[in-house]
Design a protein around this motif. Structure first.
Motif, PDB file in Angstrom:
ATOM      1  N   THR A  46      28.453  32.397  29.882  1.00 29.94           N
ATOM      2  CA  THR A  46      28.844  33.160  31.065  1.00 29.94           C
ATOM      3  C   THR A  46      30.124  32.578  31.648  1.00 29.94           C
ATOM      4  OG1 THR A  46      26.528  33.626  31.575  1.00 29.94           O
ATOM      5  CG2 THR A  46      28.140  33.967  33.339  1.00 29.94           C
ATOM      6  N   HIS A  47      31.212  33.290  31.480  1.00 31.27           N
ATOM      7  CA  HIS A  47      32.504  32.853  32.009  1.00 31.27           C
ATOM      8  C   HIS A  47      33.487  34.005  31.888  1.00 31.27           C
ATOM      9  CE1 HIS A  47      33.239  32.644  27.771  1.00 31.27           C
ATOM     10  NE2 HIS A  47      32.509  31.547  27.607  1.00 31.27           N
ATOM     11  N   SER A  48      34.616  33.853  32.554  1.00 31.43           N
ATOM     12  CA  SER A  48      35.680  34.841  32.434  1.00 31.43           C
ATOM     13  C   SER A  48      36.432  34.624  31.125  1.00 31.43           C
ATOM     14  CB  SER A  48      36.650  34.698  33.610  1.00 31.43           C
ATOM     15  OG  SER A  48      37.837  35.445  33.371  1.00 31.43           O
ATOM     16  N   ASP A  49      36.894  35.723  30.538  1.00 33.69           N
ATOM     17  CA  ASP A  49      37.703  35.591  29.335  1.00 33.69           C
ATOM     18  C   ASP A  49      38.952  34.758  29.575  1.00 33.69           C
ATOM     19  OD1 ASP A  49      35.987  37.002  27.736  1.00 33.69           O
ATOM     20  OD2 ASP A  49      37.036  38.913  27.956  1.00 33.69           O
ATOM     21  N   TYR A  50      39.422  34.766  30.804  1.00 33.31           N
ATOM     22  CA  TYR A  50      40.636  34.020  31.117  1.00 33.31           C
ATOM     23  C   TYR A  50      40.391  32.524  31.276  1.00 33.31           C
ATOM     24  CZ  TYR A  50      42.793  38.561  31.661  1.00 33.31           C
ATOM     25  OH  TYR A  50      43.269  39.835  31.404  1.00 33.31           O
ATOM     26  N   ASP A  53      40.589  28.443  26.590  1.00 30.77           N
ATOM     27  CA  ASP A  53      41.640  27.433  26.511  1.00 30.77           C
ATOM     28  C   ASP A  53      42.955  27.998  25.976  1.00 30.77           C
ATOM     29  OD1 ASP A  53      42.215  24.733  27.099  1.00 30.77           O
ATOM     30  OD2 ASP A  53      42.149  24.195  24.980  1.00 30.77           O
ATOM     31  N   PHE A  54      42.874  29.128  25.305  1.00 31.80           N
ATOM     32  CA  PHE A  54      44.076  29.779  24.776  1.00 31.80           C
ATOM     33  C   PHE A  54      45.104  30.007  25.874  1.00 31.80           C
ATOM     34  CE2 PHE A  54      46.456  33.708  24.106  1.00 31.80           C
ATOM     35  CZ  PHE A  54      47.011  33.516  22.854  1.00 31.80           C
ATOM     36  N   TYR A  55      44.651  30.436  27.042  1.00 34.52           N
ATOM     37  CA  TYR A  55      45.571  30.792  28.115  1.00 34.52           C
ATOM     38  C   TYR A  55      46.203  29.561  28.763  1.00 34.52           C
ATOM     39  CZ  TYR A  55      43.625  35.404  27.470  1.00 34.52           C
ATOM     40  OH  TYR A  55      43.234  36.603  26.912  1.00 34.52           O
ATOM     41  N   TYR A  56      45.579  28.402  28.591  1.00 36.64           N
ATOM     42  CA  TYR A  56      46.140  27.164  29.116  1.00 36.64           C
ATOM     43  C   TYR A  56      47.058  26.482  28.109  1.00 36.64           C
ATOM     44  CZ  TYR A  56      42.547  27.604  32.731  1.00 36.64           C
ATOM     45  OH  TYR A  56      41.752  28.059  33.756  1.00 36.64           O
ATOM     46  N   ARG A  57      46.685  26.555  26.839  1.00 34.00           N
ATOM     47  CA  ARG A  57      47.382  25.774  25.827  1.00 34.00           C
ATOM     48  C   ARG A  57      48.439  26.554  25.035  1.00 34.00           C
ATOM     49  NH1 ARG A  57      46.382  20.572  27.256  1.00 34.00           N
ATOM     50  NH2 ARG A  57      44.156  20.056  27.220  1.00 34.00           N
ATOM     51  N   TYR A  58      48.270  27.872  24.907  1.00 37.65           N
ATOM     52  CA  TYR A  58      49.160  28.610  24.006  1.00 37.65           C
ATOM     53  C   TYR A  58      50.634  28.557  24.419  1.00 37.65           C
ATOM     54  CZ  TYR A  58      50.766  32.036  20.622  1.00 37.65           C
ATOM     55  OH  TYR A  58      51.438  32.648  19.593  1.00 37.65           O
ATOM     56  N   PRO A  59      50.979  28.648  25.709  1.00 40.50           N
ATOM     57  CA  PRO A  59      52.406  28.514  26.053  1.00 40.50           C
ATOM     58  C   PRO A  59      52.990  27.179  25.592  1.00 40.50           C
ATOM     59  CG  PRO A  59      51.195  29.452  27.884  1.00 40.50           C
ATOM     60  CD  PRO A  59      50.160  29.010  26.894  1.00 40.50           C
ATOM     61  N   ALA A 239      45.312  16.248  29.703  1.00 41.98           N
ATOM     62  CA  ALA A 239      44.281  16.932  30.492  1.00 41.98           C
ATOM     63  C   ALA A 239      44.927  17.926  31.448  1.00 41.98           C
ATOM     64  CB  ALA A 239      43.449  15.914  31.266  1.00 41.98           C
ATOM     65  N   HIS A 240      44.233  19.020  31.686  1.00 37.31           N
ATOM     66  CA  HIS A 240      44.727  20.022  32.632  1.00 37.31           C
ATOM     67  C   HIS A 240      44.876  19.404  34.018  1.00 37.31           C
ATOM     68  CE1 HIS A 240      44.207  22.944  29.565  1.00 37.31           C
ATOM     69  NE2 HIS A 240      42.890  23.032  29.646  1.00 37.31           N
TER      70      HIS A 240
END
Length: 466
Positions: A46-50, A53-59, A239-240
């Protein structure tokens, strides 16, 4: 210009096809998506698709990817007649190395129930490993065949993964931006390979081991891309939150200070006060290398500027004074000067990381200590952590030098199709090229005469009009 010994008609296809078939088989047997990439596993939670980790690491991954394929590739295009080889062979060995690195790093870091789990972070780590191979490529640039480069990449990636596992997992060393694991390892591995592959008659190719105006401009494209994206490189897997923010910022200011130091030292070390493009293309990046280990630590902005300034100074001095002695005394023919851009600044970064770790306190780091130095939180003293950081540097140098020597001996095998001493730094050996004579400017019918100043810095002489 191609003869039987350098003909790649069978050697290169056989090498590429065999390596790729092996990779495909191993990926099929061992590699699977991690929980953030697998459709079933991701949607079981249960979580948002956003939150993926793709959205944090891909850029950050894309920035690193640009550095690997454009930055490193174009940085090496300074040779007047080896532009195809610089960008093209960079492309080839990077494409192979990132696949092999996924497996090798997975064996040590990413095994789960007999499978290697991959996601965006493993892609970044594979690019890091590839970067180390491309650093070594710079040391042997223009003197090796594509088959030799692929064989070198295969062994180097394996040794890189072993060294990385010892430092990061067994010793608990911190090296977010890879001053040790990427730059120091890649530089000294490449230096040892080129030492073993020493060419006593390389001066017969010295007319090609230099740049022209447009090749230096192409190399500056690589420099600018690397300079711009280096903060992403150093911070990509930290780390984020504050860790990533701080690492990018420390690298940013280190690079800026390094650039001013580079311009100043370049003019200072020239008898006529003129800037040397070799220094600007390379030494201006040394600040990014030197900030790699301590970048995520509380180095402080002025501390990162000091590190960058020192890196720029020692890099220019290395190009100006040390490289000629390495070739004349130690027989190390370092085409791109990787010792000055990656080797010495990498060692400097490792030392700075060891010192910074040894003075870390809870008063300074607070709860952030768990991200930066988890071993200290577990009970290791700061001074001990500093000692482990220094030990990591020693181990890296040992594995790089010993591994490079062994691989260099393997690469000396005649079947790999290395170019002879008389025609090194020449695209025409392995590529279809339209220009086969000396470079001629058709608009002005000028023939440019070039000679080398000490170690890789071309001196442009007067132009003869015909």
């Amino acid at each position: 210009m191609t003869d039987a010994s350098t003909n790649m008609r069978l050697k290169l296809p056989v090498t590429c096809f065999i390596l790729e078939i092996i990779l495909i088989i191993l990926f099929g047997a061992l590699v699977e998506y991690d929980h953030e990439t697998d459709a079933k596993l991701w949607h079981n939670q249960t979580h948002s698709d956003y939150d993926n980790d793709f959205y944090y690491r891909y850029p950050s991954f894309q920035d690193v990817h640009v550095m690997i394929f454009i930055g490193f590739g174009f940085l090496m295009t300074f040779l007047q007649r080896y532009g195809f080889g610089s960008v093209g062979f960079n492309f080839l060995i990077a494409a192979f190395a990132l696949q092999w690195a996924t497996l090798m790093q997975g064996f040590f870091h990413g095994m789960h129930h007999g499978k290697i789990h991959i996601g965006v972070e493993s892609m970044i780590n594979a690019d890091f490993c590839t970067g180390s191979v491309l650093i070594s490529f710079g040391a042997v640039l223009g003197k090796t065949s594509p088959v030799q480069l692929l064989i070198m990449a295969m062994f180097e990636v394996t040794l890189f993964a072993v060294n990385e596992y010892i430092l990061l997992t067994l010793l608990g060393v911190k090296d977010a931006g890879g001053s040790m694991t990427i730059h120091t390892f890649g530089a000294y591995f490449g230096l040892m390979v080129t030492r073993v592959l020493y060419r006593p008659n390389l001066d017969k190719s010295k007319n090609r081991n230099c740049s022209v105006y447009h090749s230096d401009m192409f190399a500056m494209i690589g420099t600018i891309y690397l300079w711009m994206f280096w903060p992403s490189f150093n911070s990509a897997i930290t780390a984020h939150g504050d860790d990533q923010h701080r690492t990018a910022m420390n690298t940013y200011y280190s690079l800026a200070a390094c650039t001013l130091a580079t311009y100043g030292m370049s003019a200072l070390t020239a008898h006529d006060g003129k800037l040397d493009m070799v220094h600007i293309q390379n030494a201006a990046l040394a600040g990014g290398v030197a900030a790699g280990t301590a970048g995520e630590m509380m180095l402080t902005p002025f501390g990162s500027m000091i590190v960058g300034f020192l890196a720029g100074v020692i890099s220019v001095l290395g190009f100006k004074y040390l490289s000629p002695h390495l070739e004349s005394k130690l027989k190390i023919q370092d085409t791109c000067g990787v010792h000055n851009l990656h080797g010495m600044p990498g060692v400097l970064g490792a030392i700075v990381g060891a010192v910074t770790a040894s003075v870390a306190t809870m008063d300074v780091y607070g709860e952030g200590m768990n991200d930066v130095f988890p071993e200290i939180v577990k009970g290791r003293s700061a001074s001990t952590q500093g000692g482990y950081q220094a030990l990591g540097l020693a181990i890296t140098l040992g594995i790089a030098l010993l591994g490079g020597a062994i691989v260099g001996v393997i690469l000396k095998t005649p079947i790999f199709g290395a170019p002879p001493d008389t025609i090194c730094f020449e695209d025409n050996i392995y590529w279809e090229v339209s220009l086969t004579g000396r470079e001629v400017d058709s608009d002005f019918t000028e023939q440019r005469d070039l000679t080398l100043t000490p170690y890789g810095s071309p001196q442009r002489l007067k132009t003869h009009h015909q």
